[in-house]
Motif scaffolding. Structure first.
Motif, mmCIF file in Angstrom:
data_model
loop_
_atom_site.group_PDB
_atom_site.id
_atom_site.type_symbol
_atom_site.label_atom_id
_atom_site.label_comp_id
_atom_site.label_asym_id
_atom_site.label_seq_id
_atom_site.Cartn_x
_atom_site.Cartn_y
_atom_site.Cartn_z
ATOM 1 N N SER A 134 -4.033 1.073 -0.800
ATOM 2 C CA SER A 134 -3.638 1.194 0.601
ATOM 3 C C SER A 134 -2.183 1.650 0.663
ATOM 4 O O SER A 134 -1.319 1.101 -0.017
ATOM 5 C CB SER A 134 -3.776 -0.160 1.314
ATOM 6 O OG SER A 134 -5.119 -0.570 1.352
ATOM 7 N N THR A 135 -1.917 2.652 1.506
ATOM 8 C CA THR A 135 -0.556 3.170 1.601
ATOM 9 C C THR A 135 -0.357 3.904 2.922
ATOM 10 O O THR A 135 -1.263 3.962 3.768
ATOM 11 C CB THR A 135 -0.235 4.089 0.405
ATOM 12 O OG1 THR A 135 1.143 4.471 0.469
ATOM 13 C CG2 THR A 135 -1.098 5.334 0.404
ATOM 14 N N HIS A 142 -2.124 5.082 8.262
ATOM 15 C CA HIS A 142 -2.354 4.555 6.926
ATOM 16 C C HIS A 142 -3.700 5.014 6.387
ATOM 17 O O HIS A 142 -4.609 5.338 7.134
ATOM 18 C CB HIS A 142 -2.316 3.026 6.930
ATOM 19 C CG HIS A 142 -1.016 2.459 7.403
ATOM 20 N ND1 HIS A 142 -0.722 2.300 8.746
ATOM 21 C CD2 HIS A 142 0.078 2.040 6.723
ATOM 22 C CE1 HIS A 142 0.505 1.798 8.865
ATOM 23 N NE2 HIS A 142 1.004 1.635 7.655
ATOM 24 N N ASP A 190 2.356 -7.851 6.809
ATOM 25 C CA ASP A 190 1.776 -6.529 7.045
ATOM 26 C C ASP A 190 0.251 -6.617 7.003
ATOM 27 O O ASP A 190 -0.326 -7.136 6.036
ATOM 28 C CB ASP A 190 2.284 -5.546 5.987
ATOM 29 C CG ASP A 190 3.801 -5.569 5.897
ATOM 30 O OD1 ASP A 190 4.443 -5.081 6.836
ATOM 31 O OD2 ASP A 190 4.335 -6.091 4.896
ATOM 32 N N ILE A 231 1.465 -1.774 5.388
ATOM 33 C CA ILE A 231 1.562 -2.238 4.012
ATOM 34 C C ILE A 231 2.991 -2.648 3.672
ATOM 35 O O ILE A 231 3.892 -2.565 4.500
ATOM 36 C CB ILE A 231 1.117 -1.122 3.036
ATOM 37 C CG1 ILE A 231 2.108 0.049 3.105
ATOM 38 C CG2 ILE A 231 -0.291 -0.660 3.330
ATOM 39 C CD1 ILE A 231 2.133 0.936 1.910
ATOM 40 N N TYR A 236 -1.679 -5.753 3.860
ATOM 41 C CA TYR A 236 -1.204 -6.295 2.587
ATOM 42 C C TYR A 236 -2.338 -6.953 1.797
ATOM 43 O O TYR A 236 -2.365 -6.911 0.569
ATOM 44 C CB TYR A 236 -0.073 -7.294 2.811
ATOM 45 C CG TYR A 236 0.481 -7.839 1.519
ATOM 46 C CD1 TYR A 236 1.287 -7.041 0.710
ATOM 47 C CD2 TYR A 236 0.166 -9.119 1.078
ATOM 48 C CE1 TYR A 236 1.781 -7.511 -0.498
ATOM 49 C CE2 TYR A 236 0.656 -9.600 -0.124
ATOM 50 C CZ TYR A 236 1.459 -8.788 -0.909
ATOM 51 O OH TYR A 236 1.927 -9.254 -2.117
ATOM 52 N N GLN A 255 -3.857 -4.767 -0.763
ATOM 53 C CA GLN A 255 -3.016 -4.215 -1.826
ATOM 54 C C GLN A 255 -3.187 -5.010 -3.123
ATOM 55 O O GLN A 255 -2.331 -5.776 -3.537
ATOM 56 C CB GLN A 255 -1.553 -4.182 -1.374
ATOM 57 C CG GLN A 255 -1.301 -3.179 -0.249
ATOM 58 C CD GLN A 255 0.172 -3.079 0.096
ATOM 59 O OE1 GLN A 255 0.656 -3.731 1.007
ATOM 60 N NE2 GLN A 255 0.897 -2.261 -0.663
#
Length: 681
Positions: free
Chosen positions: A464-465, A498, A234, A329, A237, A240
């Motif tokens: 991050s989401t 996102h 992702d 993510i 990622y 994160q």
């Protein structure tokens, strides 16, 4: 004697041709001897020897129960030895018991040696370790062309040629002084054996002798290799930091150990996490496929759930966004399923009762975990009662796991997080391993609530989401972050799906909800108290705070600003595995037709709608007779299922999956049976 001299001596009596042939033979013998020496260590795979070399930097130990932690082991071995792994040995839990074997309480450990040793010194050191009374086994590490670090445990696997060969296995095991631990539940010809202090050889040598006997199809030592955790593909990622802190945003490398937990589980489809919030976009590319049902809207008291703001989509992604889909993510538990319960989160008439309705609806419709990233400035008994209902009655009486964000006021833990000790109250941590405060390293001007009711902390800043699609969400094209000197940062995604800077204990709470889901994925038999205990007992003591034993806090040392510390996903999952019950050979079934006797496939072709083990009630009243379901806006119909056990072995814990569909003709399995509930009993 040198080969040349040997040839000269023999040449006096033999002709040159014979001497050359003999020289060639001598060379072959010398080469074979060298090859044999290089293959002193090996194991068999598919009949071929696989060469190994000693790795003198590590040692594997098995210690008895009077050495329950790494500190005591460190005092026992050597000050120049680092203990890199220490864990309870629960290997027998996954096996079918054989004979009278009973697992003893043992721990295994990995030692890293700080000083270099020769092979001779290393083997002598192993013998010295094993000579100590508290150390049961000390075995070497190896390496080969592919791996620099290969550990040898005290277990080996043997596959017998037929079920009638067990007596041969048992006889040789006794002769070699090894114990048959158990039988593989899925491949019954495979057995796991264990070397002890009384064994003649270690697991590598023992496995080789079993195979060389010719009596068994396979015999392999248990060789341990640290697999590098798989990194999702992702694109976001790498941001994160809560899942893998590589120093993003000036961080200190402190994270929730999620990648290591993923080596065990990424979640189960049988675990349902409800997000009581604004509602989330169930058609979001990161969330669709991970949702269950149509959800519930508390504002109207009906289904489906709505999307009343951006907050819920962000929270849902933290818990269960899909991983490895080349998009955005990964959630903490990317294989679990998400339930949407929508509420305006606004101060409107009847709003608190609506939130209570959301809690009650969620647990009554199968939620194992309810994540609540909201608070209330006023306390309400109606909310308290709904929480108590979920804790007492959810998951078939085991209790739904309830999590609340602690609040972002830089003061005492807020309501409802502070209202019930069985709630998991979650505070926020910065990338530097400290409580999120006005002075923490992230530079954002707010602080996580803390104090007596705080249980644990989780990453809660610069998260991050997932975001609502299009321009409706937090990320509407460009974003300015205060810690980046006012730099204008372009949107990472043209589709605006996102956000990269979701903040608050609102972000921390779903982090821990995801960990709770991982815990239940490996052990659905746990009560809500046990899940909370596991999460608290396994938490990491980060940030340099003085964690101390505190009255009313039985799960380890605690601190006013950090609770029990930072949630540790890997340690929590491992602890949950250790608490798995031994279910034995019980045989559960429910009659789906009158003459069903539990055989598969069921030979009874009678009608399934008159089963005495499955019936409907118009209310959850415990009635034992069938009623036709009725349409109602507020209270649910109930389906009752009776479970039978054909075996004489008592069942400790199991899962019941109930699939149901709207009444219609021409229903086809599984297309129309999309509604689903899971209960543990």
């Amino acid at each position: 004697m040198q080969p040349k001299l040997l040839i000269q001596q023999i040449g006096r009596y033999w002709n040159v041709d014979r001497v050359l042939k003999l020289a060639f033979l001598v060379c072959i013998l010398l080469t074979s001897t060298s090859l044999a020496l290089s293959q002193k260590y090996f194991y068999y795979y598919n009949g071929e020897k696989q060469p190994l070399e000693l790795n003198t930097n590590y040692v594997y130990l098995v210690v008895q129960s009077d050495i329950p932690d790494s500190n005591q082991l460190s005092a026992l071995v050597d000050k120049d030895v680092q203990i890199t792994k220490f864990s309870l040995d629960n290997s027998a839990q996954t096996l079918k018991a054989v004979g009278n074997y009973k697992a003893s309480s043992e721990y295994w450990a990995e030692l890293k040696l700080k000083s270099d040793m020769s092979s001779e010194e290393y083997l002598t050191y192993l013998k010295m370790l094993e000579a100590q009374e508290s150390i049961k086994v000390a075995t070497p590490y190896f390496k080969n062309q592919e791996e620099e670090k290969i550990g040898l445990s005290n277990y080996l696997y043997v596959k017998i040629k037929s079920k009638d060969d067990f007596s041969r296995l048992d006889k040789l095991a006794r002769e070699m002084g090894v114990t048959i631990v158990g039988q593989n539940k899925f491949m019954p010809l495979w057995y796991t054996l264990k070397c002890t202090k009384d064994s003649k050889f270690n697991a590598l040598e023992t496995a080789n002798r079993f195979y060389e006997s010719g009596m068994f199809e396979h015999a392999e030592p248990d060789l341990m290799v640290d697999e590098l955790p798989h990194t999702p593909n992702d694109p976001l990622y790498g941001d994160q930091w809560g899942l893998n802190n590589t120093g993003q945003y000036g961080g200190a490398g402190t994270d929730m150990q999620v990648e290591d937990a993923w080596e065990i589980t990424k979640g189960s489809r049988d675990v349902i996490v409800a997000v009581l919030d604004h509602g989330f976009e169930m058609n979001h590319p990161e969330l669709q496929g991970n949702t269950i049902g149509t959800g519930f809207d508390t504002e109207s008291g009906t289904t489906p759930a709505l999307v009343l703001g951006s907050h819920g989509t962000a929270c849902a992604g933290i818990i269960g966004a899909r991983d490895d889909n080349n998009t955005g993510i990964s959630g903490v538990a990317p294989n679990v399923r998400l339930m949407s319960v929508s509420n305006s989160l606004a101060g409107t008439p009847n709003s608190r009762q609506k939130r209570a309705d959301g809690i009650n609806w969620a647990w009554q419709n199968g939620a194992d975990v309810i994540s609540n990233s909201w608070g209330s400035g006023v306390q309400y008994a109606i909310i308290d009662n709904a929480i108590t209902n979920a804790l007492n009655n959810g998951r078939g009486g085991l209790g739904t796991i309830i999590l609340f964000s602690a609040g972002n006021g830089n003061g005492n833990v807020s309501y409802p997080a502070n209202s019930n000790p069985d709630i998991i109250a979650v505070g926020a941590m910065s990338p530097c391993g400290e409580r999120k405060s006005f002075t923490s390293c992230d530079g954002e001007g707010w602080g996580s609530d803390f104090g007596a009711q705080l249980d644990v902390v989780a990453p809660g800043v610069l998260i991050s989401t997932t975001d609502r699609q299009g321009s409706a969400g937090y990320n509407n094209g460009v974003t300015i972050h205060p810690n980046l000197g006012g730099t204008l940062v372009a949107n990472d995604y043209a589709d605006q799906n996102h956000t990269v800077w979701f903040n608050g204990t609102s972000a921390a709470c779903p982090m821990v909800a995801g960990v709770a889901a991982l815990v239940l994925s490996v052990n659905p038999c746990l009560t809500h108290d046990e899940v909370e205990d596991i999460i608290e007992q396994s938490a990491q003591k980060v940030g340099g705070y003085a964690y101390v034993n505190t009255f009313g806090r039985p799960n380890g040392t605690w601190h006013n600003e950090m609770g029990y510390g930072l949630v540790n996903a890997e340690a929590a999952v491992q602890l949950a595995q250790q608490m798995l019950p031994d279910n034995g050979d019980f045989d559960l079934y429910a009659k789906d037709r009158p003459f069903d006797i539990g055989s598969e496939p069921n030979p009874d072709n009678g009608p399934m709608w008159i089963s005495e083990d499955i019936w409907v009630r118009q209310n959850l009243d415990g009635g034992a007779s069938h009623q036709n379901p009725e349409f109602k806006l507020f209270s649910p119909n109930g389906v009752y299922v009776k479970i039978r056990n054909k075996s004489s072995v008592t069942s400790d814990c199991a899962n019941l999956s109930l699939y149901f569909s709207k009444a219609s003709t021409g229903l086809v399995w599984p297309n129309h049976w999309i509604n689903y509930a899971l209960l543990a009993f």
